[in-house]
Design an enzyme around this catalytic site. Structure first.
Site, PDB file in Angstrom:
ATOM      1  CE  LYS A 131      15.771  -9.077 -20.219  1.00 54.30           C
ATOM      2  NZ  LYS A 131      15.678 -10.669 -19.922  1.00 54.30           N
ATOM      3  CB  CYS A 140     -26.160  -1.118 -18.889  1.00 54.46           C
ATOM      4  SG  CYS A 140     -25.366  -0.665 -20.633  1.00 54.46           S
TER       5      CYS A 140
HETATM    6  N1  3NM Z   1      13.706 -10.597 -17.201  1.00 57.66           N
HETATM    7  P1  3NM Z   1      11.167  -6.642 -11.991  1.00 57.66           P
HETATM    8  S1  3NM Z   1      11.888  -9.063 -16.945  1.00 57.66           S
HETATM    9  C1  3NM Z   1      15.360  -9.947 -15.391  1.00 57.66           C
HETATM   10  O1  3NM Z   1      11.125 -10.925 -19.246  1.00 57.66           O
HETATM   11  C2  3NM Z   1      14.189 -10.160 -16.187  1.00 57.66           C
HETATM   12  O2  3NM Z   1      12.652 -12.050 -19.238  1.00 57.66           O
HETATM   13  C3  3NM Z   1      12.565 -10.480 -17.753  1.00 57.66           C
HETATM   14  O3  3NM Z   1      12.387  -7.016 -13.073  1.00 57.66           O
HETATM   15  C4  3NM Z   1      12.265 -11.138 -18.708  1.00 57.66           C
HETATM   16  O4  3NM Z   1      10.731  -7.429 -11.080  1.00 57.66           O
HETATM   17  C5  3NM Z   1      13.345  -8.956 -15.973  1.00 57.66           C
HETATM   18  O5  3NM Z   1      11.903  -5.451 -11.288  1.00 57.66           O
HETATM   19  C6  3NM Z   1      13.370  -8.140 -14.961  1.00 57.66           C
HETATM   20  O6  3NM Z   1      10.220  -5.991 -12.959  1.00 57.66           O
HETATM   21  C7  3NM Z   1      12.012  -8.117 -13.823  1.00 57.66           C
END
Ligand code: 3NM
Ligand code: MG
Length: 530
Positions: A143, A439
């Site tokens: 998206k 470290c």
């Molecule tokens: N909404 P994938 S991210 C539909 O942040 C959708 O509101 C989002 O897809 C938001 O699992 C997203 O392939 C897509 O990364 C998520």
């Protein structure tokens, strides 16, 4: 008469995305296979489909979901939801307001809202949402994102806004079987509020084997939820100085018995002495930094140390940590000098947003910088001044916030799991006169973490228990700190040690001679409870 709302299991929430289907994969076939794999809730998301086609797709999808008793929601389109009798809708921040959607939909409709900020979550609660989709947890190709990536570390504050409500939460954005456990583990509020599930598009939809993909994710969510992390995923209530001494003693034997491989991406100033300290403890160092070998190494190592003192290996650290999480190996993060430049600061954020650290170790200036506190300043890699007014609460809060063990080094060292705080008062002024003693603490902690993890691994099947890292990492961190500080006292007391130059080899000698008995006799431990 109003029907009750369907009970919804949010564990594995599939959001559809037909454009991501592999070639030759039929949408309905993919949907059905993903349901067979354990998807518990479905949202039909169609952004560019004509109404008639959308309705038809939603109708047929519903028939398939019904076969598996899985509820179905529609993205955005109230008319479609009404037209095919969906169980509810999912709406975005720029879609129809919840109140309007509610007024149009049946009383028992489930309404979820996308939330990208804490303010969004608070508003959704006020407006009567049933659940919130919070994120993006990671960046995504699926998206075009309209708001910045929140990151796993940002989800906790959003979850906190749900305290005392009955509103459920799933996280979304870039979630895959390889980072799902990191997401579940890391997305916890300081009050202990966890996710109800994960929402996924591409990891399932784009898979040629959606059933397998869904099974992997469902197994992880189920394991996490059936073995909910005690408030901060670590045992509490059992700690006493005597208990800690006993356990640390046992870890010393375990290191010598198993000789775990300790991968260290560390700085050029201390590489040799850190490797020698590892050998002296009875473990094997591997100081590998090339990104190309991280995946292979992550399978063989007992623990990973990421120390960015000279910060030339950021890509290697990013990959090494990701693979360590995937293979459930402890990661000790030593953000050396993080307050001294903006590059270090952003690098620390990048690292902590990419993988979940098991232990974060630093001096007062470094940890203040990580926590965005102005209380203690740094000069280069050194901390300025006397440290925190209330170190006990500082380390506890940071451990809660970062979902990791925090080690604050100084004249006295503090170790916390977010629940209890252990104060250790061993050491010698010579440690401040040589380079890299901090470290080496990181090296020792990583070595003890490897032993602590081994201690709890019986069979491979036990790895399916939903924990990001097995074993008591608080005890391991205490052990690592004590190993170096107790050894420093024995080294400084030797007749052949005349100053910091002769101290360093003597310190390596004493690490090699460290024993449960010495810990028992010498360790100065106090335990504070929350
Ligand atoms: N909404 P994938 S991210 C539909 O942040 C959708 O509101 C989002 O897809 C938001 O699992 C997203 O392939 C897509 O990364 C998520
Ligand atoms: Mg929308």
């Amino acid at each position: 008469m109003t029907r009750p709302k369907p009970t919804i299991d949010y564990s594995l929430y599939l959001v559809t995305g037909r454009e991501l289907l592999p070639q030759c994969k039929d949408y309905f076939e993919s949907l059905e296979e993903s349901l067979q794999g354990g998807v518990t809730l479905v949202q039909i998301r169609e952004k560019n489909t004509e109404t008639g086609e959308f309705l038809e797709i939603a109708r047929r999808s519903k028939e398939i979901c019904r076969k598996y008793n899985v509820p179905i929601l529609i993205n955005d389109r109230i008319d479609i939801a009404l037209g095919m009798g969906a169980d509810g809708v999912h709406i975005g921040q720029t879609d129809m307001p919840i109140a309007v959607a509610r007024s149009l939909l049946p009383d028992n409709a489930v309404i979820g809202v996308t939330c990208n900020t804490v303010e969004h979550v608070k508003q959704a609660v006020k407006d009567g949402a049933d659940y919130v989709g919070i994120g993006p947890a990671w960046t995504t190709q699926t998206k075009k994102l309209t708001s910045p990536v929140v990151g796993v570390r940002g989800l906790g504050d959003m979850l906190k806004a749900l305290d005392g409500t009955n509103v459920k939460a799933v996280s979304i954005g870039g979630i895959k079987s390889t980072n799902a456990l990191h997401c579940l583990h890391g997305a916890v509020s300081t009050t202990g509020h966890t996710l109800d599930g994960l929402a996924v598009v591409s990891d399932i939809v784009a898979s040629p084997e959606p059933k397998v993909a869904a099974e992997k994710l469902a197994t992880i969510v189920r394991a996490f939820k059936s073995n909910p992390p005690s408030r901060f995923s670590l045992p509490s209530g059992i700690y006493s100085p005597e208990y800690l001494k006993d356990r640390v003693g046992a870890l010393i034997s375990s290191i010598r018995e198993h000789g775990p491989l300790i991968q260290q991406i560390t700085n050029t100033v201390v590489t040799t002495q850190s490797a020698n300290a590892t050998l002296a403890l009875g473990a094997s160092p591997i100081m590998a930094t090339a990104p190309q070998e991280m995946e292979d190494l992550s399978k063989a190592i007992g623990a990973l140390l990421a120390n960015f003192g000279t910060i030339a290996d950021l890509d290697g650290m990013l990959l090494a940590g990701r693979h360590a999480n995937i293979n459930r190996k402890p990661i000790v993060f030593d953000p050396v000098g993080v307050g001294s430049s903006r590059y270090r600061r952003t690098s620390a954020d990048t690292l902590l947003n990419t993988w979940q650290a098991t232990v974060i170790k630093g001096n007062a200036g470094e940890l203040a910088s990580l926590a965005n506190s102005q209380e203690v300043q740094s000069k280069g890699v050194d901390s300025v001044g006397t440290g925190f007014k209330d170190p006990v609460n500082f380390v506890r809060d940071l451990a809660r916030k970062e979902r990791s063990i925090v080690v604050l080094t100084g004249v006295q060292d503090y170790v916390s799991n977010g629940e209890i705080v252990v104060r250790l008062s061993n050491g010698h002024p010579y440690l401040g006169e040589i380079t890299g003693s901090g470290c080496m603490v990181g090296t020792c902690v990583a070595t003890f973490c490897a032993a602590g993890r081994l201690d709890e691994i019986g069979s491979e099947s036990q790895l399916e228990d939903g924990k990001l890292v097995r074993g008591d990492m608080l005890v391991a961190a205490v052990g690592g700190v004590l190993a170096l500080t107790v050894s420093s006292e024995y080294a400084a007391a030797r007749e052949d040690v005349k100053g910091s130059g002769t101290f360093l080899p003597a310190l390596i000698d004493e690490l090699g001679k460290l024993s449960a008995q010495k810990i028992g006799e010498t360790a100065k431990i106090e335990v504070f409870r929350g």
